[in-house]
Write an enzyme that holds these catalytic residues in place. Sequence first.
Site, short mmCIF file in Angstrom:
data_model
loop_
_atom_site.label_atom_id
_atom_site.label_comp_id
_atom_site.label_asym_id
_atom_site.label_seq_id
_atom_site.Cartn_x
_atom_site.Cartn_y
_atom_site.Cartn_z
N ASP A 304 0.81 -1.22 0.00
CA ASP A 304 0.00 0.00 0.00
C ASP A 304 0.84 1.28 0.00
O ASP A 304 0.38 2.32 -0.47
CB ASP A 304 -0.98 -0.01 1.18
CG ASP A 304 -2.11 -1.00 0.93
OD1 ASP A 304 -2.81 -0.86 -0.08
OD2 ASP A 304 -2.24 -1.96 1.70
N LEU A 305 2.07 1.19 0.52
CA LEU A 305 2.92 2.39 0.54
C LEU A 305 3.68 2.52 -0.78
O LEU A 305 3.65 3.57 -1.42
CB LEU A 305 3.89 2.35 1.73
CG LEU A 305 3.34 2.91 3.04
CD1 LEU A 305 2.09 2.20 3.50
CD2 LEU A 305 4.38 2.92 4.12
N GLY A 306 4.34 1.45 -1.19
CA GLY A 306 5.19 1.52 -2.38
C GLY A 306 4.39 1.55 -3.67
O GLY A 306 4.86 2.06 -4.68
N TYR A 388 -9.63 -0.56 2.77
CA TYR A 388 -9.17 -0.50 4.16
C TYR A 388 -8.82 0.92 4.59
O TYR A 388 -8.36 1.71 3.78
CB TYR A 388 -7.89 -1.32 4.31
CG TYR A 388 -8.09 -2.60 5.07
CD1 TYR A 388 -8.49 -3.75 4.42
CD2 TYR A 388 -7.89 -2.64 6.45
CE1 TYR A 388 -8.68 -4.93 5.12
CE2 TYR A 388 -8.07 -3.81 7.14
CZ TYR A 388 -8.47 -4.95 6.48
OH TYR A 388 -8.66 -6.11 7.18
N HIS A 441 -1.51 -8.31 7.28
CA HIS A 441 -1.11 -6.90 7.13
C HIS A 441 0.28 -6.82 7.74
O HIS A 441 0.41 -6.87 8.97
CB HIS A 441 -2.03 -5.96 7.90
CG HIS A 441 -3.47 -6.04 7.51
ND1 HIS A 441 -4.07 -5.14 6.66
CD2 HIS A 441 -4.44 -6.92 7.86
CE1 HIS A 441 -5.35 -5.45 6.50
NE2 HIS A 441 -5.60 -6.53 7.22
N ASP A 596 26.86 3.85 12.05
CA ASP A 596 25.55 4.43 11.72
C ASP A 596 24.71 3.34 11.03
O ASP A 596 25.07 2.87 9.95
CB ASP A 596 25.77 5.64 10.79
CG ASP A 596 24.49 6.45 10.63
OD1 ASP A 596 23.48 6.12 11.27
OD2 ASP A 596 24.51 7.43 9.86
N ILE A 597 23.63 2.95 11.68
CA ILE A 597 22.84 1.80 11.20
C ILE A 597 21.38 2.18 11.00
O ILE A 597 20.91 3.22 11.49
CB ILE A 597 22.91 0.63 12.22
CG1 ILE A 597 22.52 1.13 13.62
CG2 ILE A 597 24.27 -0.03 12.21
CD1 ILE A 597 22.32 0.04 14.64
N1 ABN Z 1 -5.17 -2.11 -1.03
C1 ABN Z 1 -4.75 -1.97 -2.37
C2 ABN Z 1 -5.23 -0.71 -3.02
C3 ABN Z 1 -4.95 0.50 -2.44
C4 ABN Z 1 -5.38 1.65 -3.05
C5 ABN Z 1 -6.09 1.59 -4.22
C6 ABN Z 1 -6.36 0.37 -4.79
C7 ABN Z 1 -5.93 -0.77 -4.17
CU CU Z 2 -7.36 -7.40 7.42
#
Ligand code: ABN
Ligand code: CU
Length: 688
Positions: A304-306, A388, A441, A596-597
């Site tokens: 969902d982030l990338g 979600y 998740h 530095d980690i």
């Molecule tokens: N959960 C996947 C997703 C996120 C945003 C838009 C479409 C699908």
């Molecule tokens: Cu769930």
Amino acid sequence: MVGASSDLLPHPLDPLSSVEIQSAIDLVKKAHGELFFNVVSLHEPRKAEMTKWLEDPSAPRPARIADVVVIAPGGKVYDGLVDLASGTITKWELLDGLQPIITMEELVAVEHVCRKDPKVIEQCEISGIAKEDMDKVYCDPWTIGYDERYGNKTRLQQALMYYRPNVDDCQYQYPLDFCPIYDGTKQEIIAIDIPKVRRPLSKTQPINYHPAGVEKAGGYRDNLRPINITQPDGVSFKVTGREIEWQNWKFHIGFNYREGIILNNITFNDKGNVRPIFYRLSLTEMVVPYGNPEHPHQRKHAFDLGEYGAGYMTNSLTLGCDCKGSIHYLDAEFPTRAGGTRTIKNAICIHEEDSGILFKHSDFRDDSVIVTRARKLIIQQIFTAANYEYAIQWIFHQDGTIQPEIKLTGILNTYAMNPNEDTHGWGTQVYPGVNAHNHQHLFCLRIDPNVDGPNNTVFMADAVPSDAPVGSPENYYGNAFSAKRTKFSTVGESVTDYNGATSRTWDICNTNKLHPYSGKPASYKLVSREVPGLLPKEGSLVWKRAGFARHAIHVTKYQDDQLWPAGRHVPQTSGEPSLGLPEWMGDGSESIDNTDIVLYHTFGVTHIPAPEDFPIMPVEPITLLLRPRNFFTNNPVMDVPPSFCSTPSQVAANGTGVTDATDKLSKLAFTNGNGCCANGTNGTNGTS
Ligand code: ABN
Ligand code: CU
């Protein structure tokens, strides 16, 4: 020391303003013509340069550089950097076989194309939807993830299809069984995945969480009285630009399209000594693998982030419901695809909450007591990832603890099922005709520590019984146990998993700084107890694409630009090779001892859906802690004024001189003490 923040100039870590975004866009357009703007975001200052400036504000101020990703007509993707002060494009690179993040505008386009596509209309008719009803057909247009039939040269989305008979019905109650594939460059449906077993549209009654649906199902409960939060004298935090100070904490609040909230330069004023703790904290990636093996559900694993961006999908928050009390908001600014800018108002909310008891002790001998109440500072964003919702809270406590907390809510991703169909255990029928597939998740927290300085070392701590047997001289009674500490000297050694049986935690230490009493290094302990392993198998598509999710902990040596552990461009990666963290780890031999980690921690939940999750899920929270250990000389919050304190000598002197700062708004719930008032109501007006 935190560098001077001029009124005129942005802090080097501030997100690009809309003026800066527009100026980067204009420069790129002038040089390269009309393009689709995918990303225009702060290219973060190099750490060495930034640290110099933080230590000495007369050092050169890190430049404002825009990180730009564009898609040219025809689908070519370019990565660029624009130096905003000089107005020059310092990098312009054509990418091959990489697809950048999917923007909201690209998502929205797919539904319109689906509704008009003859092949989709035909499939809808097969499902039992008349062609006149195509306006009631919707889709969640996910990136395709990866499909070996198409590879990654063409920008593709998979449309998860739904029927919604009434606009106000639950979007996910009537899933359709086929999945169109959309080509973003051609803006057309190029194929449809049709299952062998057909699942016609379900004819069940709608179930809805909107007021009309709730009224129909019996109406709202009427036994709730208001709870209000009041801060009559205002808040106890101070904000200068995007730097915040609260209860000895000071830090900078950044935000980008991808990770959403980013916290930088987190320091704690320990009795006049400003101690660095973290250089940068963010939720940096997540993956939601689904567990149904039937084609094409293997493609369902959202990053969902990338792939979509926690920033791009962030909500505009509303006073009094998303956040209650006295709230300070920060907006977020992004480019539009066509080369303008857009603002998400109130993207971040900042507020304080009562946090229960900070500490308490009463002496059973004499009834003396001290009770001190805690409060917390919350930096929050909420993003909607199609079905979600994820509420991301960064909670700061007065005792030096930082508590990242994620609240999961929203609606399950659903698929069609026939009456009495066997789900094979890969999902649950949460409502007649609605199959909610099992999924996880898995979130990745990126911790760039600075515990009393940049050179840190990570240890794993396991509580273990003594090796010595019962009856032996060292452990005669058999009760001995201790914390076994395992130092991570190399990247390879750091690759570890959670162990609830040993109460496993990980200590981020400064081994150059030993505590005067315990003799142990100053540290921040990562306490995280919801750490399921990645359930898709080694070698599976998700395993290959989400290298960060294979284990709970990975530690690398810091390098600029290593921010996103599933790779910089995530849509349509094949996982061959695995991008991001697996590349950065190399052969695992690099030293991570006293240097530095960066620590990547994957945690989360495995979600086996249940009917209680439908049609909308009550919040499920996941929380973890970053706690100071051997960091402060002793309890750092004894100077927080107590609400009530009577010492033994004050008790003996009949209560003279006790501290009584209890709030005068608190009162007895019931006037007659038995849970019910004389008039039969629940005593809200009673006074004590
Ligand atoms: N959960 C996947 C997703 C996120 C945003 C838009 C479409 C699908
Ligand atoms: Cu769930």
